[in-house]
Enzyme design. Structure first.
Site, PDB file in Angstrom:
ATOM      1  N   LYS A  28       0.999  -1.318  -0.074  1.00 12.65           N
ATOM      2  CA  LYS A  28      -0.118   0.038   0.065  1.00 12.65           C
ATOM      3  C   LYS A  28       0.720   1.293  -0.166  1.00 12.65           C
ATOM      4  O   LYS A  28       0.551   2.195  -0.922  1.00 12.65           O
ATOM      5  CB  LYS A  28      -0.831   0.049   1.073  1.00 12.65           C
ATOM      6  CG  LYS A  28      -1.960   1.121   1.239  1.00 12.65           C
ATOM      7  CD  LYS A  28      -3.056   0.815   2.243  1.00 12.65           C
ATOM      8  CE  LYS A  28      -2.926   0.772   3.588  1.00 12.65           C
ATOM      9  NZ  LYS A  28      -2.829   1.942   4.352  1.00 12.65           N
ATOM     10  N   SER A  29       1.693   1.133   0.785  1.00 13.63           N
ATOM     11  CA  SER A  29       2.764   2.536   1.193  1.00 13.63           C
ATOM     12  C   SER A  29       3.535   2.917  -0.484  1.00 13.63           C
ATOM     13  O   SER A  29       3.454   3.862  -0.743  1.00 13.63           O
ATOM     14  CB  SER A  29       3.644   2.388   2.072  1.00 13.63           C
ATOM     15  OG  SER A  29       2.965   2.227   3.425  1.00 13.63           O
ATOM     16  N   GLY A 101      -5.339   7.870   5.774  1.00 14.15           N
ATOM     17  CA  GLY A 101      -4.350   8.898   5.986  1.00 14.15           C
ATOM     18  C   GLY A 101      -3.380   9.120   5.459  1.00 14.15           C
ATOM     19  O   GLY A 101      -2.753  10.175   5.332  1.00 14.15           O
ATOM     20  N   GLN A 176       4.826   9.415   7.514  1.00 14.07           N
ATOM     21  CA  GLN A 176       3.779  10.138   6.671  1.00 14.07           C
ATOM     22  C   GLN A 176       3.951  11.674   6.723  1.00 14.07           C
ATOM     23  O   GLN A 176       4.202  12.251   5.812  1.00 14.07           O
ATOM     24  CB  GLN A 176       2.316   9.981   7.165  1.00 14.07           C
ATOM     25  CG  GLN A 176       1.774   8.751   6.797  1.00 14.07           C
ATOM     26  CD  GLN A 176       0.312   8.342   7.271  1.00 14.07           C
ATOM     27  OE1 GLN A 176      -0.068   9.361   8.091  1.00 14.07           O
ATOM     28  NE2 GLN A 176      -0.282   7.189   7.023  1.00 14.07           N
ATOM     29  N   ASP A 326       2.025  -1.202  11.950  1.00 16.06           N
ATOM     30  CA  ASP A 326       0.649  -1.556  11.484  1.00 16.06           C
ATOM     31  C   ASP A 326       0.295  -3.088  11.717  1.00 16.06           C
ATOM     32  O   ASP A 326      -0.616  -3.590  11.608  1.00 16.06           O
ATOM     33  CB  ASP A 326       0.579  -1.448   9.908  1.00 16.06           C
ATOM     34  CG  ASP A 326       0.434   0.093   9.578  1.00 16.06           C
ATOM     35  OD1 ASP A 326       0.256   1.134  10.482  1.00 16.06           O
ATOM     36  OD2 ASP A 326       0.855   0.316   8.469  1.00 16.06           O
ATOM     37  N   LYS A 353      -4.613   5.816  14.771  1.00 18.67           N
ATOM     38  CA  LYS A 353      -4.368   5.228  13.391  1.00 18.67           C
ATOM     39  C   LYS A 353      -5.925   4.983  13.060  1.00 18.67           C
ATOM     40  O   LYS A 353      -6.791   6.005  13.700  1.00 18.67           O
ATOM     41  CB  LYS A 353      -3.765   3.849  13.519  1.00 18.67           C
ATOM     42  CG  LYS A 353      -2.339   3.741  13.737  1.00 18.67           C
ATOM     43  CD  LYS A 353      -1.599   4.307  12.836  1.00 18.67           C
ATOM     44  CE  LYS A 353      -0.113   4.169  13.161  1.00 18.67           C
ATOM     45  NZ  LYS A 353       0.717   4.846  12.099  1.00 18.67           N
ATOM     46  N   ARG A 357      -6.217   1.882  18.164  1.00 20.54           N
ATOM     47  CA  ARG A 357      -5.905   0.312  17.943  1.00 20.54           C
ATOM     48  C   ARG A 357      -5.635  -0.374  19.478  1.00 20.54           C
ATOM     49  O   ARG A 357      -5.692  -1.586  19.357  1.00 20.54           O
ATOM     50  CB  ARG A 357      -4.760   0.064  17.143  1.00 20.54           C
ATOM     51  CG  ARG A 357      -5.298   0.094  15.585  1.00 20.54           C
ATOM     52  CD  ARG A 357      -4.314   0.187  14.629  1.00 20.54           C
ATOM     53  NE  ARG A 357      -4.758   0.065  13.168  1.00 20.54           N
ATOM     54  CZ  ARG A 357      -4.231   0.212  12.120  1.00 20.54           C
ATOM     55  NH1 ARG A 357      -2.869   0.250  11.942  1.00 20.54           N
ATOM     56  NH2 ARG A 357      -5.068   0.345  10.963  1.00 20.54           N
ATOM     57  N   ARG A 405      -7.726  -3.064   9.672  1.00 19.47           N
ATOM     58  CA  ARG A 405      -6.600  -4.021  10.232  1.00 19.47           C
ATOM     59  C   ARG A 405      -7.326  -4.798  11.675  1.00 19.47           C
ATOM     60  O   ARG A 405      -6.759  -5.807  12.066  1.00 19.47           O
ATOM     61  CB  ARG A 405      -5.172  -3.430  10.837  1.00 19.47           C
ATOM     62  CG  ARG A 405      -4.430  -2.868   9.478  1.00 19.47           C
ATOM     63  CD  ARG A 405      -3.076  -2.554   9.562  1.00 19.47           C
ATOM     64  NE  ARG A 405      -2.488  -2.004   8.529  1.00 19.47           N
ATOM     65  CZ  ARG A 405      -2.376  -2.341   7.297  1.00 19.47           C
ATOM     66  NH1 ARG A 405      -2.567  -3.720   6.961  1.00 19.47           N
ATOM     67  NH2 ARG A 405      -2.181  -1.582   6.264  1.00 19.47           N
TER      68      ARG A 405
HETATM   69  C1  S3P Z   1       2.487   5.032   6.317  1.00 15.37           C
HETATM   70  C2  S3P Z   1       3.167   5.296   7.395  1.00 15.37           C
HETATM   71  C3  S3P Z   1       2.547   4.638   8.429  1.00 15.37           C
HETATM   72  C4  S3P Z   1       1.457   3.782   8.520  1.00 15.37           C
HETATM   73  C5  S3P Z   1       0.488   3.958   7.473  1.00 15.37           C
HETATM   74  C6  S3P Z   1       1.475   4.050   5.990  1.00 15.37           C
HETATM   75  C7  S3P Z   1       3.136   5.312   5.168  1.00 15.37           C
HETATM   76  O1  S3P Z   1       1.971   5.896   9.315  1.00 15.37           O
HETATM   77  O2  S3P Z   1       0.820   3.525   9.695  1.00 15.37           O
HETATM   78  O3  S3P Z   1      -0.182   2.879   7.283  1.00 15.37           O
HETATM   79  O4  S3P Z   1       2.946   4.830   4.259  1.00 15.37           O
HETATM   80  O5  S3P Z   1       3.665   6.277   4.864  1.00 15.37           O
HETATM   81  P1  S3P Z   1       2.868   6.868  10.175  1.00 15.37           P
HETATM   82  O6  S3P Z   1       3.755   7.367   9.372  1.00 15.37           O
HETATM   83  O7  S3P Z   1       1.927   7.880  10.678  1.00 15.37           O
HETATM   84  O8  S3P Z   1       3.020   6.186  11.532  1.00 15.37           O
END
Ligand code: S3P
Length: 445
Positions: A28-29, A101, A176, A326, A353, A357, A405
């Protein structure tokens, strides 16, 4: 998007061992970043293995609304024609981020250094999540914000060009936030720097380099320092997205817990900033073997061979939290059926999140018969010693709070329970893992 779907309850119960070979969808990222950077490169970027979940589709729709073309070819390969750094168009209406997010925070960074106004909206879960963590650095770069309750969606971003390059030290370990600042730095003349005291997933850094951005990673006093030089000129790329370790995690734990299981999960991304769950599961006694380690799209990948194992509780080192941030919900499931006690600490970020969670999992596991103690920054779980959890009582269901999740973790708990686990809503699973139910059925056949 998930917020418009009616809830879809489901009872998950044991149905035999998990066997054979499965392939989980793309990371996903990495999928979000491939579309965003492709949309900033002039020319055609081709992406295979893209995760076609709701979150990534929200990113694709947003980039289209700002001028890029993002289309799926008949062969399943996605084609992105970008507009160039600095040339994003003002969208005509609000961008609907759904549950995502990552889409919201990374795109807030991208548009902050473009002279456009963008409104972000999302579902009930996303609308509760704090955006101040990106508003703070992006405001220092010159962008301005109007948001409900100060930092919640709906949120209006007023971007600026030229923006001001900054050096920003991350107050929370967040990929993020790091990525938002780096993406804003792409269209900002000069050098934009992020200081990261605790390393977080580095997909943005890897992919920005792959697209030809000038980016350096250094170290000072134990912190990572990432420098990006604007204004960047990105070159279109051909990208293969590896399988998502965060999705593989559910099947790995299911195979460890369900007696007789022997499962190969193919093509799992094992970037060290992501893969700590598998190390913790091995420390617990889990038999997880890496086969055919290789590189896919600049990321380490292997097939994981997982066999049913007797697990023992562990004390999880808080230093590795970002590398499995995650995966705690599914680790809690493994812990609940291990022998002995598992202790987790330093998990404050889990409270912001898609749901809180820590509380959501404490409540869900307790309802399913696990012995759980909730602390401010983690859970302490006393395992059953290998016995199945009882499952949810008749007429009761665990609450997923629009959190994929939580839904998938409790689904796995159900497979290893005596009476099954009733999950109140499985629709959020489609945000990150649309093939979850089909793969589960296939592996138990
Ligand atoms: C992600 C970073 C994580 C993760 C999210 C995806 C990303 O969040 O929990 O599912 O793709 O950069 P945080 O950076 O807020 O920890």
């Amino acid at each position: 998007m998930s917020h418009s779907n009616p809830p879809s309850p489901h009872r998950f119960a044991g149905n035999g061992p998990l066997k054979g070979r499965i392939r989980v969808p793309g990371d996903k990222s990495i999928s979000h970043r491939a579309i965003m950077l492709g949309a900033l490169a002039v020319g055609e970027t081709r992406v295979s293995g893209l995760l076609e979940g709701e979150d990534v589709l929200a990113t694709a729709a947003a980039m289209r609304a700002m001028g890029a073309s993002v289309e799926r070819g008949p062969d399943g390969v996605w084609s992105v024609h970008g507009v160039g750094v600095g040339s994003l168009l003002q969208p005509e209406s609000a961008l609907d981020m759904g549950n995502s997010g990552t889409s919201t925070r990374l795109l807030m960074g991208l548009v902050a250094s473009h002279p456009i106004d963008v409104t972000f909206v999302g579902d009930a879960s996303l609308s509760k999540r704090p955006m101040q963590r990106v508003i703070t650095p992006l405001s220092q770069m010159g962008a301005a914000y109007e948001a409900r309750d100060g930092d919640r969606l709906p949120l209006l971003s007023r971007g600026i060009s030229p923006a001001v390059p900054i050096t920003y030290r991350l107050p929370v370990a967040s990929a993020q936030v790091k990525s938002a600042v780096l993406l804003a730095g792409l269209n900002t003349a000069g050098t934009t720097r992020v200081i990261e005291p605790v390393p977080t997933r580095d997909h943005s850094e890897r992919m920005l380099r792959g697209f030809g951005a000038k980016l350096e990673v250094g170290e000072e006093n134990g912190a990572r320092i990432i420098t990006v030089h604007g204004e960047a000129d990105l070159q279109p790329q051909t990208i293969t997205v590896p399988g998502d370790p965060s999705s593989a995690a559910f099947f790995a734990v299911a195979a460890l817990l369900v007696e007789g299981s022997d499962l190969v999960i193919e093509n799992v991304g094992l970037n060290p900033t992501r893969a700590a769950l598998f190390d913790v599961l091995r420390d617990m006694g889990g038999q997880i073997e890496e086969l055919d380690r290789r590189e896919v799209g600049g990321e380490p990948v292997a097939d994981l061979h997982v066999r049913h194992s007797a697990l023992t509780g562990v004390d999880v080192d808080p230093a590795i939290v970002p590398a499995m941030v995650d995966e705690f919900p599914i680790l809690f499931i493994a812990a609940s059926m291990a022998s002995g006690t598992t202790t987790t600490r330093g998990l404050e970020e889990l409270r912001v999140k898609e749901s809180d969670r820590i509380t959501a999992m404490a409540n869900a596991l307790t309802l399913a018969g696990a012995r759980v103690e909730e602390r401010e920054d983690g859970l302490i779980i006393r395992g059953t010693g290998g016995d199945p959890l009882p499952g949810t009582p008749d007429g009761a269901a665990v609450t997923t709070h629009l959190d994929h999740r939580i839904a998938m973790s409790m689904a796995v708990a159900g497979l290893a329970s005596s009476d099954g686990v009733e999950v109140d809503d499985t629709t959020p699973i489609a945000t990150s893992f649309p093939t979850f139910m089909d793969l589960l059925e296939g592996a138990q056949g």
